[in-house]
Design an enzyme around this catalytic site. Structure first.
Site, PDB file in Angstrom:
ATOM      1  N   ASN A  86       0.884  -1.160   0.000  1.00  0.00           N
ATOM      2  CA  ASN A  86       0.000   0.000   0.000  1.00  0.00           C
ATOM      3  C   ASN A  86       0.923   1.212   0.000  1.00  0.00           C
ATOM      4  O   ASN A  86       1.503   1.551   1.019  1.00  0.00           O
ATOM      5  CB  ASN A  86      -0.898  -0.029   1.254  1.00  0.00           C
ATOM      6  N   LYS A 113       0.267   4.311  -0.351  1.00  0.00           N
ATOM      7  CA  LYS A 113      -0.278   5.543   0.239  1.00  0.00           C
ATOM      8  C   LYS A 113       0.056   6.741  -0.680  1.00  0.00           C
ATOM      9  O   LYS A 113       0.059   6.570  -1.892  1.00  0.00           O
ATOM     10  CB  LYS A 113       0.243   5.725   1.664  1.00  0.00           C
ATOM     11  N   HIS A 163      -9.504   2.057   4.675  1.00  0.00           N
ATOM     12  CA  HIS A 163      -8.217   2.115   5.385  1.00  0.00           C
ATOM     13  C   HIS A 163      -8.353   3.081   6.565  1.00  0.00           C
ATOM     14  O   HIS A 163      -9.058   4.093   6.465  1.00  0.00           O
ATOM     15  CB  HIS A 163      -7.107   2.584   4.440  1.00  0.00           C
ATOM     16  N   GLU A 174      -6.537   5.335   7.669  1.00  0.00           N
ATOM     17  CA  GLU A 174      -6.201   6.735   7.375  1.00  0.00           C
ATOM     18  C   GLU A 174      -7.380   7.424   6.682  1.00  0.00           C
ATOM     19  O   GLU A 174      -7.624   8.615   6.889  1.00  0.00           O
ATOM     20  CB  GLU A 174      -4.917   6.807   6.531  1.00  0.00           C
ATOM     21  N   GLU A 205      -5.916  -4.412  10.598  1.00  0.00           N
ATOM     22  CA  GLU A 205      -4.800  -3.486  10.811  1.00  0.00           C
ATOM     23  C   GLU A 205      -5.019  -2.706  12.106  1.00  0.00           C
ATOM     24  O   GLU A 205      -5.765  -1.706  12.114  1.00  0.00           O
ATOM     25  CB  GLU A 205      -4.698  -2.497   9.642  1.00  0.00           C
ATOM     26  N   GLY A 212       2.569   2.138  10.602  1.00  0.00           N
ATOM     27  CA  GLY A 212       3.587   3.166  10.415  1.00  0.00           C
ATOM     28  C   GLY A 212       4.353   3.510  11.684  1.00  0.00           C
ATOM     29  O   GLY A 212       5.079   4.491  11.732  1.00  0.00           O
ATOM     30  N   SER A 251       3.210  -2.351  10.238  1.00  0.00           N
ATOM     31  CA  SER A 251       4.662  -2.502  10.410  1.00  0.00           C
ATOM     32  C   SER A 251       5.161  -3.907  10.033  1.00  0.00           C
ATOM     33  O   SER A 251       6.055  -4.453  10.679  1.00  0.00           O
ATOM     34  CB  SER A 251       5.075  -2.134  11.840  1.00  0.00           C
TER      35      SER A 251
END
Ligand code: PGA
Length: 250
Positions: free
Chosen positions: A10, A12, A94, A96, A166, A172, A212
């Protein structure tokens, strides 16, 4: 029943078209003979054309889509636009997107239905925040996100999709979830699919862990019974680390 492992990068909001092209030129030929697993990249919209053009083995996905077919939705990208480019997968929900752009589970359900109608496989993300994890709310959060995001899909559709667990506190941060925790949460996702749909859908749906994941830890996750793959952010940006992940999985 054995599920084919499925690993997606991904990207991003990273990678210009020239970076995407260089990555594909290095990584795509490296996959020759890796038919026992599916490897793909979810890329920014502007990279999708270049990615599809250079991909022989890698699967190419988008990172989001609109639930609407067309119309006055400034700056949105519709599913027909993705289909036109040749995109075969699409991330929805997602964290985010949920956190910074208020994407709801109800919108995810609309997107999932529209993606299936267009023949694109949805990769639905679910996961709890650190505060929810600390408060012991992981189960409740996952069940609610799944129930709302899968609303209106058929058992046959759910069987074909990918669900990425996730934990937001692991994305991250370098703080990857302990494989035992990741396994029990992915097991809960599978059990919830069974409760909401059918045992066959639960058996077939592919569940990824994300947060991660890197070359050094992917094998531990892949060894877990209910983890069928990974959604990988940071470690998918460099051809070398993605190739190391490919080596660890195939
Ligand atoms: P990360 O991101 O691998 O950089 O933690 C994962 C994701 O957000 O999908």
């Amino acid at each position: 029943m054995s599920r084919t492992p499925v690993i997606f990068g991904n990207w991003k909001m990273n990678m210009l078209q020239k970076d995407a092209e260089a990555f594909l030129q290095e990584v795509d030929p490296y996959l020759t003979g890796s038919e026992n697993a599916v490897f793909g990249i979810c890329a920014p919209y502007t990279d999708l054309g270049v990615c599809v053009q250079h991909a022989r083995h890698l699967q190419i996905g988008a990172e989001n889509c609109s639930q609407y077919d067309h119309g006055a939705y400034t700056a949105e990208i519709s599913i027909p636009m993705l289909t036109e480019i040749g995109v075969k997968y699409c991330i929805i929900g997602h964290s985010e997107r949920r956190t910074y752009y208020s994407e709801t589970s109800a919108a995810c359900a609309e997107k999932a239905k529209a993606l299936f109608a267009a023949g694109i496989v949805p990769i639905l993300c679910v996961g709890e925040t650190e505060a929810q994890y600390d408060a012991g709310q992981t189960q409740t959060v996952l069940k609610q996100e799944l129930q709302e995001s899968l609303q209106g899909l058929t058992a046959e559709q759910v069987a074909q999709m990918i669900i990425a667990y996730e934990p937001i506190w692991a994305i991250g941060t370098g703080k990857s979830a302990d494989p035992g925790i990741a396994q029990s949460c992915c097991q809960l996702v599978r059990q919830t699919v069974q409760e909401l749909f059918t045992p066959a859908a639960a058996e077939a749906v592919r569940i990824q862990y994300g947060g991660s994941v890197k070359p050094a830890n992917i094998k531990e996750y892949m060894a877990c019974a209910d983890i069928d793959g990974a959604l990988i952010g940071g470690a998918s940006l460099k051809a070398d680390s993605f190739k190391a992940i490919i080596d660890a999985v195939r």
